[in-house]
Design a protein around this motif. Structure first.
Motif, PDB file in Angstrom:
ATOM      1  N   HIS A  68       2.687 -36.858  64.112  1.00 59.73           N
ATOM      2  CA  HIS A  68       3.973 -36.158  64.164  1.00 59.73           C
ATOM      3  C   HIS A  68       3.804 -34.688  63.803  1.00 59.73           C
ATOM      4  CE1 HIS A  68       7.874 -34.754  62.517  1.00 59.73           C
ATOM      5  NE2 HIS A  68       8.374 -35.457  63.515  1.00 59.73           N
ATOM      6  N   GLY A  69       2.890 -34.398  62.893  1.00 64.97           N
ATOM      7  CA  GLY A  69       2.669 -33.012  62.501  1.00 64.97           C
ATOM      8  C   GLY A  69       2.141 -32.159  63.630  1.00 64.97           C
ATOM      9  N   VAL A  70       1.432 -32.793  64.568  1.00 61.82           N
ATOM     10  CA  VAL A  70       0.887 -32.043  65.700  1.00 61.82           C
ATOM     11  C   VAL A  70       1.861 -32.017  66.867  1.00 61.82           C
ATOM     12  CG1 VAL A  70      -0.991 -31.921  67.378  1.00 61.82           C
ATOM     13  CG2 VAL A  70      -1.479 -32.585  65.010  1.00 61.82           C
ATOM     14  N   PHE A  71       2.386 -33.182  67.225  1.00 56.03           N
ATOM     15  CA  PHE A  71       3.194 -33.284  68.445  1.00 56.03           C
ATOM     16  C   PHE A  71       4.699 -33.298  68.182  1.00 56.03           C
ATOM     17  CE2 PHE A  71      -0.874 -35.336  69.389  1.00 56.03           C
ATOM     18  CZ  PHE A  71      -1.252 -34.618  70.515  1.00 56.03           C
ATOM     19  N   LEU A  77       1.655 -27.839  68.000  1.00 58.07           N
ATOM     20  CA  LEU A  77       0.671 -27.527  69.037  1.00 58.07           C
ATOM     21  C   LEU A  77       0.237 -26.069  68.964  1.00 58.07           C
ATOM     22  CD1 LEU A  77       2.170 -29.507  72.054  1.00 58.07           C
ATOM     23  CD2 LEU A  77       0.182 -30.103  70.656  1.00 58.07           C
ATOM     24  N   ILE A  78       1.171 -25.178  68.588  1.00 58.75           N
ATOM     25  CA  ILE A  78       0.806 -23.765  68.464  1.00 58.75           C
ATOM     26  C   ILE A  78      -0.237 -23.578  67.375  1.00 58.75           C
ATOM     27  CG2 ILE A  78       1.671 -21.474  67.851  1.00 58.75           C
ATOM     28  CD1 ILE A  78       4.321 -22.240  69.106  1.00 58.75           C
ATOM     29  N   ASP A  79       0.004 -24.182  66.212  1.00 63.20           N
ATOM     30  CA  ASP A  79      -0.966 -24.075  65.115  1.00 63.20           C
ATOM     31  C   ASP A  79      -2.301 -24.702  65.488  1.00 63.20           C
ATOM     32  OD1 ASP A  79       0.979 -22.835  63.625  1.00 63.20           O
ATOM     33  OD2 ASP A  79       1.529 -24.620  62.485  1.00 63.20           O
ATOM     34  N   THR A  80      -2.264 -25.803  66.229  1.00 66.75           N
ATOM     35  CA  THR A  80      -3.510 -26.436  66.662  1.00 66.75           C
ATOM     36  C   THR A  80      -4.307 -25.514  67.562  1.00 66.75           C
ATOM     37  OG1 THR A  80      -2.527 -28.653  66.531  1.00 66.75           O
ATOM     38  CG2 THR A  80      -4.476 -28.404  67.915  1.00 66.75           C
ATOM     39  N   ALA A  81      -3.644 -24.860  68.512  1.00 63.73           N
ATOM     40  CA  ALA A  81      -4.328 -23.933  69.413  1.00 63.73           C
ATOM     41  C   ALA A  81      -4.895 -22.743  68.651  1.00 63.73           C
ATOM     42  CB  ALA A  81      -3.361 -23.461  70.495  1.00 63.73           C
ATOM     43  N   ALA A 316     -13.026 -29.227  69.430  1.00 64.14           N
ATOM     44  CA  ALA A 316     -12.338 -28.207  68.636  1.00 64.14           C
ATOM     45  C   ALA A 316     -10.855 -28.507  68.520  1.00 64.14           C
ATOM     46  CB  ALA A 316     -12.549 -26.830  69.267  1.00 64.14           C
ATOM     47  N   LEU A 317     -10.234 -28.917  69.617  1.00 64.61           N
ATOM     48  CA  LEU A 317      -8.814 -29.264  69.582  1.00 64.61           C
ATOM     49  C   LEU A 317      -8.584 -30.484  68.690  1.00 64.61           C
ATOM     50  CD1 LEU A 317      -7.878 -28.723  73.334  1.00 64.61           C
ATOM     51  CD2 LEU A 317      -7.142 -27.329  71.395  1.00 64.61           C
ATOM     52  N   LEU A 318      -9.505 -31.446  68.719  1.00 68.08           N
ATOM     53  CA  LEU A 318      -9.375 -32.636  67.887  1.00 68.08           C
ATOM     54  C   LEU A 318      -9.422 -32.286  66.405  1.00 68.08           C
ATOM     55  CD1 LEU A 318      -9.333 -35.711  67.404  1.00 68.08           C
ATOM     56  CD2 LEU A 318     -11.833 -35.669  67.639  1.00 68.08           C
ATOM     57  N   LEU A 319     -10.427 -31.524  65.995  1.00 66.06           N
ATOM     58  CA  LEU A 319     -10.555 -31.178  64.584  1.00 66.06           C
ATOM     59  C   LEU A 319      -9.422 -30.261  64.131  1.00 66.06           C
ATOM     60  CD1 LEU A 319     -14.393 -30.698  64.034  1.00 66.06           C
ATOM     61  CD2 LEU A 319     -12.979 -32.721  63.717  1.00 66.06           C
ATOM     62  N   ALA A 320      -9.010 -29.361  65.009  1.00 70.00           N
ATOM     63  CA  ALA A 320      -7.877 -28.500  64.663  1.00 70.00           C
ATOM     64  C   ALA A 320      -6.611 -29.329  64.502  1.00 70.00           C
ATOM     65  CB  ALA A 320      -7.685 -27.432  65.740  1.00 70.00           C
ATOM     66  N   GLY A 321      -6.422 -30.309  65.386  1.00 71.00           N
ATOM     67  CA  GLY A 321      -5.265 -31.184  65.275  1.00 71.00           C
ATOM     68  C   GLY A 321      -5.271 -31.987  63.987  1.00 71.00           C
ATOM     69  N   LEU A 322      -6.440 -32.461  63.570  1.00 73.63           N
ATOM     70  CA  LEU A 322      -6.535 -33.179  62.298  1.00 73.63           C
ATOM     71  C   LEU A 322      -6.148 -32.271  61.129  1.00 73.63           C
ATOM     72  CD1 LEU A 322      -9.829 -35.255  62.704  1.00 73.63           C
ATOM     73  CD2 LEU A 322      -7.492 -36.128  62.625  1.00 73.63           C
ATOM     74  N   VAL A 324      -4.159 -29.586  61.181  1.00 73.12           N
ATOM     75  CA  VAL A 324      -2.714 -29.332  61.214  1.00 73.12           C
ATOM     76  C   VAL A 324      -1.940 -30.587  60.810  1.00 73.12           C
ATOM     77  CG1 VAL A 324      -0.770 -28.788  62.730  1.00 73.12           C
ATOM     78  CG2 VAL A 324      -2.911 -27.508  62.928  1.00 73.12           C
ATOM     79  N   GLY A 325      -2.337 -31.740  61.340  1.00 82.31           N
ATOM     80  CA  GLY A 325      -1.623 -32.971  61.045  1.00 82.31           C
ATOM     81  C   GLY A 325      -1.694 -33.368  59.587  1.00 82.31           C
ATOM     82  N   PHE A 326      -2.867 -33.221  58.977  1.00 84.44           N
ATOM     83  CA  PHE A 326      -2.996 -33.595  57.574  1.00 84.44           C
ATOM     84  C   PHE A 326      -2.276 -32.607  56.659  1.00 84.44           C
ATOM     85  CE2 PHE A 326      -6.327 -36.668  58.705  1.00 84.44           C
ATOM     86  CZ  PHE A 326      -6.013 -37.683  57.817  1.00 84.44           C
TER      87      PHE A 326
END
Length: 362
Positions: A68-71, A77-81, A316-322, A324-326
């Motif tokens: 939920h924190g990512v999507f 999504l902006i922070d993940t990018a 990179a997107l996966l680790l960035a998403g983790l 942001v999500g955490f």
């Protein structure tokens, strides 16, 4: 009678064992190649869930909050990018170096050096129009990162010094240079804490309608560009041959030392670019806290991406998403702030173990 040397057929070049060997070989199926990193990520998430369960946190609820924190948030999504941008650029450079069996750990230092040089140029350098200042700042950062990595290449060629050791030690030199610069060299005289002047007109604009700075576009553009270079150019061929067998490269009338210099310079250039993009797109000035460890995280990105440009982007997107999500999950649950670091470490452990098991089976 004149003897001529024919270029070696890459299909006949022996590939080394281990992770790099399987990356350089042409596998029968890409699915098998992707199974180890995917399995490593899933296993790390399972163990991370067990650890959270021991702490009294429901793992499924926590991971749901991560997603939920990512999507589910406007800026997820902006922070993940934004976080993925330096990881992509750094990971691409490390991937090229590791394909050539140049196991550098100096991306963090090159990242700092490029950012520091670019920031110094745009803040205390000659007054230039905004777009010229931005472009010249990017150029200075790229050249500085390449030169910083070139020190490692020169020490390897001149003294046979270990790439691992010299590149690692140069990280500390760059960190010391950063600490001095923000206090003395490029310090903002109007600030109460050690920091540089803001980059001002050299700041990167946002991509229209996205809220993501232009550096993310640079990272996306670098992925197919580097893939084309590695696949279709003589340089890409030499990189793979250098990683497989340097003697074959010498037989083809190419000096391994020059190729090593070019490879490390390219990795350093991408790291320097990542550093200044982070300043111009996110922080807008440099402080002691600029060294956040992106250069080390990018090693995980390159390995998970199987040293392939597209794989680096996904990792990179996966680790960035983790990350942001955490950050979001920590606000809803009592989760230690080091959880992401633990999961990243577990990913590396399971990746290495899975790769060893895969090699043993084969």
């Amino acid at each position: 009678m004149t003897l001529t040397r024919q270029p070696a057929d890459p299909r006949t070049v022996p590939a080394p064992d281990g992770v790099l060997g399987r990356v350089l070989r042409r596998p029968d199926g890409r699915l098998a190649e992707a199974a180890v990193p995917i399995g490593a990520v899933l296993a790390a998430l399972v163990v991370g869930g067990v650890l959270m369960g021991i702490e009294g946190v429901a793992p499924l609820s926590a991971y749901g909050e991560v997603v939920h924190g990512v999507f589910g948030r406007t800026r997820g999504l902006i922070d993940t990018a934004v976080i993925a941008t330096p990881l992509v650029l750094l990971g691409l450079g490390i991937a090229v170096a590791y394909r050539a069996r140049l196991f550098t750990i100096g991306a963090e230092g090159q990242y700092i050096a490029g950012a520091l040089a670019g920031t110094a140029w745009v803040t205390i350098g000659p007054p230039l129009p905004g777009i010229v200042l931005l472009v010249s700042g990017l150029a200075v950062a790229v050249l500085t990162g390449a030169a910083w990595a070139g020190i490692t290449a020169w020490m390897l060629a001149r003294f046979g010094a270990s790439v691992v050791i010299t590149s690692l030690l140069l990280n500390y030199v760059a960190a010391a240079g950063l600490a001095w610069a923000v206090r003395v060299g490029i310090r903002d005289p109007d600030a109460f804490t050690p920091q540089s002047r803001p980059v001002g007109e050299a700041a990167l604009p946002d991509i229209p309608g996205t809220g993501i700075h232009l550096g993310f576009f640079f990272a996306l553009l670098a992925v197919p560009a580097l893939a084309a270079v590695l696949r279709r150019t003589r340089f890409g061929f030499r990189v793979d041959v250098l990683g497989a067998n340097p003697e074959v490269l010498a037989v083809n009338e190419a000096r391994p030392a020059r190729t090593r210099l070019a490879v490390l310079a390219l990795a350093g250039a991408l790291a320097g670019l990542a550093g200044f993009v982070e300043v111009a797109g996110v922080t807008e000035r440099m402080t002691d806290a600029f060294a956040t460890g992106y250069g080390f995280t990018a090693i995980i990105v390159a390995l998970l991406g199987r040293l392939r440009p597209l794989g680096v982007l996904v990792a990179a997107l996966l680790l960035a998403g983790l990350t942001v999500g955490f950050d979001e999950a920590e606000r809803a649950f009592i989760i230690p702030s080091t959880t992401v670091g633990v999961i990243q470490a577990l990913i590396v452990v399971f990746f290495v173990a899975g790769d060893a098991l895969s090699r043993r089976r084969r």
